[in-house]
Design a protein around this motif. Structure first.
Motif, PDB file in Angstrom:
ATOM      1  N   THR A  14     -23.170 -26.534 -22.234  1.00 42.08           N
ATOM      2  CA  THR A  14     -23.595 -27.223 -23.451  1.00 42.08           C
ATOM      3  C   THR A  14     -22.719 -26.654 -24.556  1.00 42.08           C
ATOM      4  OG1 THR A  14     -25.849 -27.465 -22.635  1.00 42.08           O
ATOM      5  CG2 THR A  14     -25.540 -27.683 -25.005  1.00 42.08           C
ATOM      6  N   TYR A  15     -21.641 -27.380 -24.841  1.00 42.82           N
ATOM      7  CA  TYR A  15     -20.550 -26.797 -25.635  1.00 42.82           C
ATOM      8  C   TYR A  15     -19.737 -27.911 -26.273  1.00 42.82           C
ATOM      9  CZ  TYR A  15     -16.005 -24.503 -26.436  1.00 42.82           C
ATOM     10  OH  TYR A  15     -14.841 -24.040 -26.985  1.00 42.82           O
ATOM     11  N   GLY A  16     -19.196 -27.632 -27.442  1.00 42.89           N
ATOM     12  CA  GLY A  16     -18.321 -28.596 -28.114  1.00 42.89           C
ATOM     13  C   GLY A  16     -19.045 -29.333 -29.224  1.00 42.89           C
ATOM     14  N   GLY A  17     -18.288 -29.766 -30.216  1.00 42.17           N
ATOM     15  CA  GLY A  17     -18.844 -30.383 -31.415  1.00 42.17           C
ATOM     16  C   GLY A  17     -19.753 -31.565 -31.158  1.00 42.17           C
ATOM     17  N   GLU A  18     -19.286 -32.540 -30.362  1.00 44.93           N
ATOM     18  CA  GLU A  18     -20.090 -33.736 -30.091  1.00 44.93           C
ATOM     19  C   GLU A  18     -21.362 -33.376 -29.341  1.00 44.93           C
ATOM     20  OE1 GLU A  18     -19.798 -38.077 -27.791  1.00 44.93           O
ATOM     21  OE2 GLU A  18     -18.258 -36.552 -27.461  1.00 44.93           O
ATOM     22  N   HIS A  19     -21.218 -32.498 -28.385  1.00 41.74           N
ATOM     23  CA  HIS A  19     -22.353 -32.119 -27.553  1.00 41.74           C
ATOM     24  C   HIS A  19     -23.423 -31.400 -28.394  1.00 41.74           C
ATOM     25  CE1 HIS A  19     -23.164 -32.028 -23.140  1.00 41.74           C
ATOM     26  NE2 HIS A  19     -24.116 -31.215 -23.541  1.00 41.74           N
ATOM     27  N   ILE A  20     -22.989 -30.438 -29.191  1.00 39.94           N
ATOM     28  CA  ILE A  20     -23.940 -29.665 -29.999  1.00 39.94           C
ATOM     29  C   ILE A  20     -24.608 -30.554 -31.051  1.00 39.94           C
ATOM     30  CG2 ILE A  20     -24.173 -27.749 -31.630  1.00 39.94           C
ATOM     31  CD1 ILE A  20     -23.707 -26.905 -28.711  1.00 39.94           C
ATOM     32  N   ALA A  21     -23.838 -31.460 -31.649  1.00 39.89           N
ATOM     33  CA  ALA A  21     -24.388 -32.337 -32.687  1.00 39.89           C
ATOM     34  C   ALA A  21     -25.442 -33.290 -32.138  1.00 39.89           C
ATOM     35  CB  ALA A  21     -23.265 -33.126 -33.350  1.00 39.89           C
ATOM     36  N   SER A  22     -25.405 -33.551 -30.830  1.00 35.79           N
ATOM     37  CA  SER A  22     -26.330 -34.523 -30.228  1.00 35.79           C
ATOM     38  C   SER A  22     -27.684 -33.914 -29.853  1.00 35.79           C
ATOM     39  CB  SER A  22     -25.697 -35.116 -28.964  1.00 35.79           C
ATOM     40  OG  SER A  22     -25.710 -34.178 -27.896  1.00 35.79           O
ATOM     41  N   LEU A  23     -27.842 -32.610 -29.986  1.00 33.77           N
ATOM     42  CA  LEU A  23     -29.023 -31.936 -29.461  1.00 33.77           C
ATOM     43  C   LEU A  23     -30.278 -32.209 -30.283  1.00 33.77           C
ATOM     44  CD1 LEU A  23     -27.525 -28.450 -28.527  1.00 33.77           C
ATOM     45  CD2 LEU A  23     -27.740 -30.498 -27.096  1.00 33.77           C
ATOM     46  N   LYS A  24     -31.369 -32.462 -29.572  1.00 37.44           N
ATOM     47  CA  LYS A  24     -32.681 -32.679 -30.186  1.00 37.44           C
ATOM     48  C   LYS A  24     -33.670 -31.685 -29.548  1.00 37.44           C
ATOM     49  CE  LYS A  24     -31.539 -36.470 -32.556  1.00 37.44           C
ATOM     50  NZ  LYS A  24     -30.108 -36.524 -32.205  1.00 37.44           N
ATOM     51  N   PHE A  25     -34.085 -30.709 -30.337  1.00 41.92           N
ATOM     52  CA  PHE A  25     -34.978 -29.670 -29.825  1.00 41.92           C
ATOM     53  C   PHE A  25     -36.442 -30.066 -29.984  1.00 41.92           C
ATOM     54  CE2 PHE A  25     -31.081 -27.339 -30.780  1.00 41.92           C
ATOM     55  CZ  PHE A  25     -30.962 -26.493 -29.686  1.00 41.92           C
ATOM     56  N   VAL A  26     -37.227 -29.811 -28.944  1.00 44.41           N
ATOM     57  CA  VAL A  26     -38.677 -29.943 -29.056  1.00 44.41           C
ATOM     58  C   VAL A  26     -39.175 -28.739 -29.842  1.00 44.41           C
ATOM     59  CG1 VAL A  26     -40.861 -29.958 -27.809  1.00 44.41           C
ATOM     60  CG2 VAL A  26     -38.895 -31.168 -26.869  1.00 44.41           C
ATOM     61  N   LYS A  27     -40.019 -28.969 -30.845  1.00 40.70           N
ATOM     62  CA  LYS A  27     -40.548 -27.855 -31.626  1.00 40.70           C
ATOM     63  C   LYS A  27     -41.453 -26.999 -30.739  1.00 40.70           C
ATOM     64  CE  LYS A  27     -40.534 -30.286 -36.070  1.00 40.70           C
ATOM     65  NZ  LYS A  27     -41.370 -30.787 -37.191  1.00 40.70           N
ATOM     66  N   PRO A  28     -41.207 -25.682 -30.693  1.00 42.39           N
ATOM     67  CA  PRO A  28     -42.036 -24.818 -29.839  1.00 42.39           C
ATOM     68  C   PRO A  28     -43.526 -24.927 -30.156  1.00 42.39           C
ATOM     69  CG  PRO A  28     -40.123 -23.615 -30.647  1.00 42.39           C
ATOM     70  CD  PRO A  28     -40.133 -24.921 -31.359  1.00 42.39           C
ATOM     71  N   GLU A  29     -43.851 -25.070 -31.444  1.00 42.81           N
ATOM     72  CA  GLU A  29     -45.271 -25.160 -31.821  1.00 42.81           C
ATOM     73  C   GLU A  29     -45.914 -26.445 -31.307  1.00 42.81           C
ATOM     74  OE1 GLU A  29     -42.819 -26.054 -35.647  1.00 42.81           O
ATOM     75  OE2 GLU A  29     -42.665 -24.807 -33.837  1.00 42.81           O
TER      76      GLU A  29
END
Length: 350
Positions: free
Chosen positions: A316-331
């Protein structure tokens, strides 16, 4: 005339010399300090080679590793909270939030981490309260058979009739389950939070799904045996899927990719917090993060890491890849996961 000083001074000097030698010798005979680490069992031989062994040489200490899943290791921390054994613990972001809420980890002093400024902003204080720091991330995108179907443009494409009987989805009880749930909710206009829309949409196509997978080995078998054409896949399993020999490709849908993060924290009342900080900082260094990424162990959070194309493809590396990430909120995950399991089990059994 008798002068005792002539006799006693050499003896006193000898005694003092012996004391000095004794004091100098004490550290050489002292036992090495031992740092106890709680971690996931996966890839431990490579962690030993790339992280533990070089750190032990650097610190002159020993490292003992306890392994297990999130729940088991949090339970152990809780059982030993008054006299902790573990110093540094590695968990998922939501697992660390659970540990923090139970008072099992201590707030961190980020000023003690010289590499802290080099990591992605989302890896800094990822669960709030200064309890953790991210050490690796992974994406969940869509992998497809390029000889059987077109590249998915949206997560909605999983609901396409042409994929009926050719689709695998992660079980909601797995690490990837809530991440896929999030992306389904996002694609179909859900409001977030409990991902109710995503849950309904996934359950609506349960008869289209070959299986709801519990692990990456299942995915490899399903693709290799030509049973499925599309599935959400965690990036850290991508290199294993490529070994199937099938014409597989990775797609980043319009809505982006789901993302997960593993984090480090220091156990409350740790007896070796100073060593824990040192190992944490060592782990976040450009050199160690690069070594782990090159061996396809963990994707880096250190922004200074530069990977060659053949290694970048599997991280999971590189500008396009990192910009596309959607994290689930831990809470959100902690709040709703029991409800998700209940809805899932009822919906799947109907």
């Amino acid at each position: 005339m008798f002068k005792p000083a002539r006799f006693f001074r050499p003896l006193a000097a000898l005694a003092m010399t012996g004391l000095g030698l004794s004091l100098l010798a004490t550290p050489a005979h002292a036992e090495k300090r031992t740092l106890v680490l709680s971690a996931y069992p996966i890839s431990q031989p490579l962690f030993n080679k790339l992280v533990y062994a070089p750190f032990k040489e650097k610190c002159g200490c020993e490292i003992v590793v306890e392994t297990g899943n999130n729940a088991d290791r949090i339970a152990k921390l809780d059982a030993r909270r008054n006299n902790p054994v573990v110093d540094l613990v590695l968990l998922s972001d939501f697992g660390m939030l659970e540990a923090a809420r139970k008072g099992l980890v201590q707030p961190l002093d980020y000023a003690k981490l010289k590499n802290y400024s080099q990591i992605y902003p989302f890896a800094r204080n990822p669960i709030g309260g200064n309890y953790a720091v991210g050490y690796t991330i992974y994406s969940v995108g869509l992998v497809y058979r390029s000889d059987k179907t077109r590249a998915p443009q949206s997560w909605k494409d999983l609901w396409s009739p042409e994929l009926k009987g050719r689709l695998a989805l992660p079980d909601v009880s797995t690490t990837q389950g809530p991440l896929a749930l999030q992306m389904a909710d996002l694609a179909w206009g859900g409001k977030g939070g409990d991902y109710g829309t995503g849950m309904q949409k996934i359950l609506s196509i349960k008869n289209n799904v070959v299986t709801f997978t519990k692990n990456s080995a299942q995915l490899s078998s399903l693709f290799a045996q030509d049973e499925i054409w599309v599935a959400p896949v965690a990036r850290f399993t991508w290199s294993q899927l490529m070994k199937t020999g099938m014409p597989l490709k990775w797609a980043i849908p319009a809505e982006g990719q789901a993302a997960g993060m593993n984090v480090m924290g220091i156990v409350a009342k740790s007896k070796n917090a100073d060593l824990a900080y040192q190992l944490m900082d060592f782990w976040l260094s450009k050199e160690v993060q690069t070594a782990l990424a090159m061996e396809l162990v963990d994707s880096p959070v250190n922004t200074q890491v530069v990977l060659p194309k053949d290694k970048a493809e599997f991280n999971t590396y590189g500008g396009e890849h990192i910009a596309s990430l959607k994290f689930v909120k831990p809470e959100d995950l902690l709040k709703y996961r029991s409800g998700w399991l209940e809805q899932w089990n009822k919906g799947i059994s109907k």
